[in-house]
Write a protein that holds these residues in place. Structure first.
Motif, PDB file in Angstrom:
ATOM      1  N   ARG A 166       0.672  -1.218  -0.159  1.00 27.91           N
ATOM      2  CA  ARG A 166       0.015   0.454  -0.111  1.00 27.91           C
ATOM      3  C   ARG A 166       0.760   1.017   0.059  1.00 27.91           C
ATOM      4  NH1 ARG A 166      -3.148  -0.003   5.107  1.00 27.91           N
ATOM      5  NH2 ARG A 166      -1.250   0.060   5.902  1.00 27.91           N
ATOM      6  N   ALA A 167       2.204   1.040   0.828  1.00 25.17           N
ATOM      7  CA  ALA A 167       2.380   2.379   0.786  1.00 25.17           C
ATOM      8  C   ALA A 167       3.808   2.614  -0.183  1.00 25.17           C
ATOM      9  CB  ALA A 167       4.321   1.840   1.936  1.00 25.17           C
ATOM     10  N   ILE A 168       3.867   1.422  -1.391  1.00 23.87           N
ATOM     11  CA  ILE A 168       5.319   1.507  -2.332  1.00 23.87           C
ATOM     12  C   ILE A 168       4.251   2.000  -3.881  1.00 23.87           C
ATOM     13  CG2 ILE A 168       6.731   0.518  -1.833  1.00 23.87           C
ATOM     14  CD1 ILE A 168       5.856  -2.383  -2.925  1.00 23.87           C
ATOM     15  N   VAL A 169       2.420   1.793  -3.781  1.00 24.22           N
ATOM     16  CA  VAL A 169       1.619   1.699  -5.128  1.00 24.22           C
ATOM     17  C   VAL A 169       1.929   2.907  -5.701  1.00 24.22           C
ATOM     18  CG1 VAL A 169      -0.519   2.470  -3.420  1.00 24.22           C
ATOM     19  CG2 VAL A 169      -0.509   0.598  -5.903  1.00 24.22           C
ATOM     20  N   GLY A 170       2.059   3.990  -5.067  1.00 30.10           N
ATOM     21  CA  GLY A 170       1.889   5.124  -5.395  1.00 30.10           C
ATOM     22  C   GLY A 170       3.529   5.988  -6.246  1.00 30.10           C
ATOM     23  N   ALA A 171       4.237   4.529  -5.868  1.00 35.96           N
ATOM     24  CA  ALA A 171       5.879   5.344  -6.558  1.00 35.96           C
ATOM     25  C   ALA A 171       6.490   6.067  -5.412  1.00 35.96           C
ATOM     26  CB  ALA A 171       6.002   4.924  -7.813  1.00 35.96           C
ATOM     27  N   PRO A 172       6.329   6.085  -3.956  1.00 39.92           N
ATOM     28  CA  PRO A 172       6.929   7.742  -3.287  1.00 39.92           C
ATOM     29  C   PRO A 172       8.099   7.868  -3.894  1.00 39.92           C
ATOM     30  CG  PRO A 172       6.411   5.453  -1.928  1.00 39.92           C
ATOM     31  CD  PRO A 172       5.739   5.349  -3.300  1.00 39.92           C
ATOM     32  N   LYS A 173       8.832   9.130  -3.094  1.00 45.14           N
ATOM     33  CA  LYS A 173       9.796   9.527  -3.229  1.00 45.14           C
ATOM     34  C   LYS A 173      10.256   9.348  -1.460  1.00 45.14           C
ATOM     35  CE  LYS A 173       9.442  13.488  -7.022  1.00 45.14           C
ATOM     36  NZ  LYS A 173       9.538  14.473  -7.553  1.00 45.14           N
ATOM     37  N   VAL A 174       9.552   9.942  -1.051  1.00 49.56           N
ATOM     38  CA  VAL A 174      10.228   9.799   0.419  1.00 49.56           C
ATOM     39  C   VAL A 174       9.131   8.717   1.662  1.00 49.56           C
ATOM     40  CG1 VAL A 174       9.873  10.294   2.613  1.00 49.56           C
ATOM     41  CG2 VAL A 174      10.369  11.979   0.546  1.00 49.56           C
ATOM     42  N   VAL A 205      14.887   5.520  -3.271  1.00 47.24           N
ATOM     43  CA  VAL A 205      13.687   5.940  -2.592  1.00 47.24           C
ATOM     44  C   VAL A 205      13.782   6.498  -1.214  1.00 47.24           C
ATOM     45  CG1 VAL A 205      11.174   5.815  -0.638  1.00 47.24           C
ATOM     46  CG2 VAL A 205      11.728   5.340  -3.184  1.00 47.24           C
ATOM     47  N   THR A 206      13.456   7.935  -0.545  1.00 42.54           N
ATOM     48  CA  THR A 206      14.285   8.233   0.629  1.00 42.54           C
ATOM     49  C   THR A 206      13.742   7.990   2.423  1.00 42.54           C
ATOM     50  OG1 THR A 206      15.295  10.664  -0.392  1.00 42.54           O
ATOM     51  CG2 THR A 206      15.102  10.368   2.093  1.00 42.54           C
ATOM     52  N   VAL A 207      13.969   7.598   2.788  1.00 48.23           N
ATOM     53  CA  VAL A 207      13.682   6.362   4.197  1.00 48.23           C
ATOM     54  C   VAL A 207      13.792   7.275   5.720  1.00 48.23           C
ATOM     55  CG1 VAL A 207      13.132   3.988   5.240  1.00 48.23           C
ATOM     56  CG2 VAL A 207      13.381   4.570   2.898  1.00 48.23           C
ATOM     57  N   VAL A 208      13.056   7.276   5.854  1.00 51.71           N
ATOM     58  CA  VAL A 208      13.452   7.540   7.344  1.00 51.71           C
ATOM     59  C   VAL A 208      12.260   6.575   8.537  1.00 51.71           C
ATOM     60  CG1 VAL A 208      13.195   9.473   9.393  1.00 51.71           C
ATOM     61  CG2 VAL A 208      13.684   9.940   6.892  1.00 51.71           C
ATOM     62  N   PHE A 209      13.241   5.748   9.238  1.00 51.94           N
ATOM     63  CA  PHE A 209      12.296   5.145  10.358  1.00 51.94           C
ATOM     64  C   PHE A 209      12.960   5.021  11.395  1.00 51.94           C
ATOM     65  CE2 PHE A 209      16.467   2.405   8.550  1.00 51.94           C
ATOM     66  CZ  PHE A 209      16.938   0.986   9.414  1.00 51.94           C
ATOM     67  N   THR A 210      11.907   4.339  12.158  1.00 50.11           N
ATOM     68  CA  THR A 210      12.360   4.675  13.591  1.00 50.11           C
ATOM     69  C   THR A 210      12.238   2.748  14.132  1.00 50.11           C
ATOM     70  OG1 THR A 210       9.826   4.134  14.581  1.00 50.11           O
ATOM     71  CG2 THR A 210      10.699   6.247  14.212  1.00 50.11           C
ATOM     72  N   SER A 211      13.349   2.639  15.494  1.00 44.97           N
ATOM     73  CA  SER A 211      13.970   1.009  15.233  1.00 44.97           C
ATOM     74  C   SER A 211      14.406   1.336  16.880  1.00 44.97           C
ATOM     75  CB  SER A 211      14.750   0.474  14.339  1.00 44.97           C
ATOM     76  OG  SER A 211      14.661  -0.444  15.310  1.00 44.97           O
TER      77      SER A 211
END
Length: 251
Positions: A166-174, A205-211
């Motif tokens: 669902r998150a990648i279906v729209g080809a996001p930049k971020v 894609v630019t990614v910001v993730f919390t962990s």
């Protein structure tokens, strides 16, 4: 030869955030380049999720500014922010799927930012191009055969894969990911992280993730931002760090 200068997709400029009289973030600044994966780490209550929401423009900063894909979020119009959010995806620890709808319909929902309206609420109403895009996203996460299964009949790992589709279906930049494996067992969590980062690196894609998982932060992040007491206490490349360097953030 000089290395190419990459566009800056996310910039925090001296941002602070308070809730009432309680300071959550104080004077936080950094710039994230196109295609960079950044891990936000720190103990509970240090402001990671608040920072993520500020970066996405979901909540306003109390001071300073956030620039997302070239748009200053606190000065953007509703229309301008809608345009920016159509280029942004989110994966969270809660999969937030609609239980009674099909897997395919849930993935089609990822196009609502670009195509708001009832047609993208159900795959049966969606245009053919949208259904095909959703199927391609499901193929990329290995769940094309589950397209017409109800979402409430999936395992936790399968649900998170659908959330990624669902998150990648729209080809996001971020893409923002808030503890994407927190609700999964270690094996499923590792599978999801491997899949997630293989997909986003394929598309730059630019990614910001919390962990809270130190090993994940060092393995999947190009860069690590460590928060403590609402401030950035660590900003370094993952390759230059060892697990011991991060453990102090949790004391």
């Amino acid at each position: 030869m000089f290395a190419p200068v990459l566009p800056v997709d996310i910039e925090a400029r001296a941002i602070s955030k308070t809730f009432g009289a309680v300071p959550i973030l104080t004077n936080v600044s950094f710039r994230l380049a196109r295609g960079e994966a950044t891990a936000l780490v720190g103990a509970n209550g240090t402001g990671k999720s608040t920072l993520l929401r500020c970066l996405m423009g979901l909540i306003p900063t109390s001071d300073g500014s956030v620039h997302l894909l070239g748009q200053q979020t606190n000065k953007a119009t509703v229309q301008e922010m809608r345009k920016v959010r159509a280029q942004v995806g989110l994966v969270s620890q809660k999969h937030n799927l609609v239980p009674r709808l099909s897997v395919l319909s849930n993935v089609v929902h990822g196009l609502l930012g670009k195509h708001p309206g009832l047609r993208h609420w159900s795959h049966a109403l969606a245009p053919r191009a949208s259904r095909e895009a959703a199927m391609r996203a499901l193929e990329r996460v290995g769940l094309a055969d589950f397209a017409h299964r109800r979402a409430d009949r999936l395992s936790g790992g399968q649900s998170q894969r659908v959330a990624i589709a669902r998150a990648i279906v729209g080809a996001p930049k971020v893409l923002f990911a808030d503890e994407p494996c927190a609700s999964l067992d270690p094996s499923a969590g590792e599978d999801v992280m491997e899949l997630f980062f293989r997909l986003v690196r394929d598309e730059n894609v630019t990614v910001v993730f919390t962990s809270h998982n130190i090993e994940h932060a060092l393995k999947y992040g190009d860069r690590v931002l460590g928060l403590a007491q609402g401030r950035v206490q660590l900003d370094a490349t993952a390759a230059s760090l060892k697990p011991a360097d991060l453990r102090g953030l949790y004391d």
